[in-house]
Design a protein around this motif. Structure first.
Motif, short mmCIF file in Angstrom:
data_model
loop_
_atom_site.label_atom_id
_atom_site.label_comp_id
_atom_site.label_asym_id
_atom_site.label_seq_id
_atom_site.Cartn_x
_atom_site.Cartn_y
_atom_site.Cartn_z
N MET A 24 2.13 -45.65 -19.11
CA MET A 24 2.12 -46.87 -18.05
C MET A 24 1.53 -47.86 -18.02
O MET A 24 0.14 -47.58 -18.54
N THR A 25 1.71 -49.16 -17.56
CA THR A 25 0.73 -50.01 -17.62
C THR A 25 0.06 -49.91 -16.39
O THR A 25 0.22 -49.19 -15.40
N PRO A 26 -0.94 -50.54 -16.11
CA PRO A 26 -1.87 -50.55 -14.86
C PRO A 26 -1.37 -50.75 -13.53
O PRO A 26 -1.47 -49.85 -12.71
N GLU A 27 -0.46 -51.72 -13.71
CA GLU A 27 0.14 -51.96 -12.16
C GLU A 27 1.22 -50.82 -11.72
O GLU A 27 1.35 -50.29 -10.75
N HIS A 28 1.84 -50.07 -12.89
CA HIS A 28 2.58 -48.47 -12.60
C HIS A 28 1.85 -47.54 -12.23
O HIS A 28 1.97 -46.88 -11.36
N LEU A 29 0.40 -47.58 -12.77
CA LEU A 29 -0.49 -46.56 -12.14
C LEU A 29 -0.84 -46.62 -10.93
O LEU A 29 -0.95 -45.89 -10.20
N SER A 30 -1.30 -47.98 -10.76
CA SER A 30 -1.56 -48.09 -9.18
C SER A 30 -0.43 -48.04 -8.38
O SER A 30 -0.87 -47.51 -7.28
N GLN A 31 0.72 -48.15 -8.46
CA GLN A 31 1.95 -47.84 -7.71
C GLN A 31 2.10 -46.23 -7.62
O GLN A 31 2.10 -46.07 -6.58
N TRP A 32 1.93 -45.63 -8.68
CA TRP A 32 2.06 -44.22 -8.71
C TRP A 32 0.75 -43.65 -7.75
O TRP A 32 1.02 -42.86 -7.00
N VAL A 33 -0.39 -44.25 -7.85
CA VAL A 33 -1.47 -43.71 -6.79
C VAL A 33 -1.08 -44.03 -5.46
O VAL A 33 -1.25 -43.09 -4.68
N ALA A 34 -0.76 -45.36 -5.43
CA ALA A 34 -0.32 -45.62 -3.76
C ALA A 34 0.77 -44.68 -3.22
O ALA A 34 0.67 -44.39 -2.11
N ASP A 35 1.73 -44.38 -3.96
CA ASP A 35 2.78 -43.40 -3.70
C ASP A 35 2.23 -41.98 -3.35
O ASP A 35 2.73 -41.50 -2.49
N VAL A 36 1.37 -41.53 -3.95
CA VAL A 36 0.75 -40.23 -3.77
C VAL A 36 0.09 -40.21 -2.58
O VAL A 36 0.07 -39.43 -1.97
N ILE A 37 -0.68 -41.31 -2.40
CA ILE A 37 -1.66 -41.02 -0.92
C ILE A 37 -0.92 -41.60 0.36
O ILE A 37 -1.60 -41.50 1.31
N ARG A 38 0.36 -42.14 0.18
CA ARG A 38 0.98 -42.57 1.24
C ARG A 38 1.39 -41.10 2.01
O ARG A 38 1.91 -40.25 1.51
#
Length: 366
Positions: free
Chosen positions: A352-366
């Protein structure tokens, strides 16, 4: 492809234009790279000639072509030949030439490949190139990497001043249309809406574990810049670990990608299990920890140790994600056998590209 055609193809790549076989596609690119480097190697020897030299192109251009056209072991041999036998090092590390080149990620990859051979006299020029490329990458990546952490809307309260830059104009206008004053042709908002600057007040630990073997340059550069962007988010406590057969913890310099990249010593081997063991030992709050392993997953150490470390982290409640290596055109590259085993262990693996990685991280910590 028949055995005869395959042999003919290989001899054509060896002999160059002295062989009548025609090449196309990737083979034509490989032939061009080989001819550029070895065109004079056997000139006039036994009547053979690899072709007519048209002049060496810019070394950076040639080296980037080599990396795209050949697998890593072959590219390493060609680069070494170019430096040791044909003077490319002197061309590449010429002060005037460096000053004339536009800093970009291809140039940075080439410089890092030859980092150990750079003379001290060029340190300032090299650092300037690294700094410029990192700044350009951050300018492109900062907004898409940070935006998933600033999407939850919250109403304005008079006791709390919200930054103007976080105004959610669409929601504010839509929700205040009923307060439109037709005579004055203005909207008198009763309440403004904003994007929250963070998802949660409770900090999560994210460990970026990045393979720094020779085939991972593109990913390594992006990972160091992303780590610097992540560390500016108050919701994340970021650690950066680089590894080949050694493990180097760069967390103390997480916000300085230039220093991290200038400290990189590209290795030929890989011990993923060792890096994951080190990371596991640093984890203090497993249920609020994310480990992102960025690698081509060609394990040069013990695969059993890698699987064991993954299993122990999973058992402790650590959230894991594997990111495969991606080349300069975005194509994934990885060891399928290791990946298949980790997938069977329920470790998510993605490209995945960086923006998809950050979206994945954001979804995990919500």
């Amino acid at each position: 492809m028949s055995t005869h055609n395959e042999l003919s193809r290989r001899w054509r790549l060896i002999l160059g234009n002295a062989h009548p076989q025609q090449l196309s596609g990737e083979d034509a690119t490989r032939d061009e790279c080989l001819e550029t480097l070895y065109v004079n190697e056997y000139h006039d020897r036994n009547g053979l000639s690899g072709g007519t030299a048209s002049g060496m192109p810019k070394p950076v251009t040639w080296l980037n072509q080599v990396r795209k056209a050949f697998p890593v072991p072959a590219a390493d041999i060609l680069q070494k030949d170019g430096v040791d036998r044909y003077g490319i090092q002197e061309l590449l590390l010429d002060k005037d030439m460096l000053a004339s080149l536009k800093p970009d990620i291809g140039l940075l990859q080439t410089i890092l490949s030859f980092r150990s051979q750079i003379p001290p006299a060029l340190e300032n020029e090299i650092e300037a190139i690294v700094k410029q490329v990192c700044a350009d990458l951050e300018a492109v990546l900062a907004q898409p990497v940070q935006s998933p952490f600033a999407r939850q809307r919250t109403p304005f309260r008079s006791s709390r001043k919200m930054p103007f830059a976080l105004t959610d104009w669409r929601s504010s206008l839509m929700r205040n249309l009923k307060h439109y004053q037709p005579d004055e042709q203005v909207i008198l908002p009763e309440r403004m809406y904003f994007y929250q600057s963070q998802v949660s007040q409770v900090c999560w630990d994210i460990h970026l574990v990045v393979d720094q073997s020779g085939s991972m340059l593109n990913n390594l550069i992006h990972a160091t810049v992303i780590a610097a962007i992540f560390c500016r988010l108050s919701v994340l406590n970021v650690r950066l670990v680089l590894f080949d057969t050694r493990v180097v913890d760069m967390s103390d310099f997480i916000d300085d990608p230039v220093r991290n990249l200038l400290s990189v010593q590209l290795g030929g081997g890989t011990d993923i299990g060792k890096a994951m063991q080190y990371t596991r030992e640093q984890i203090t709050q497993p249920h609020r920890s994310i480990v992102v392993l960025i690698s081509d997953f060609y394990e040069g150490g013990s695969p059993a140790n890698l699987y064991q470390q993954v299993a122990k982290m999973q058992e402790a409640g650590v959230t894991l994600l594997g990111l495969t290596a991606m080349d300069t055109i975005g194509a994934p590259s990885y060891d399928h056998q290791i990946i298949d085993r980790l997938l069977k262990m329920d470790m998510p693996i993605a490209s995945m590209t960086p923006e998809h990685l950050s979206q994945w991280v954001a979804d995990v910590i919500r």
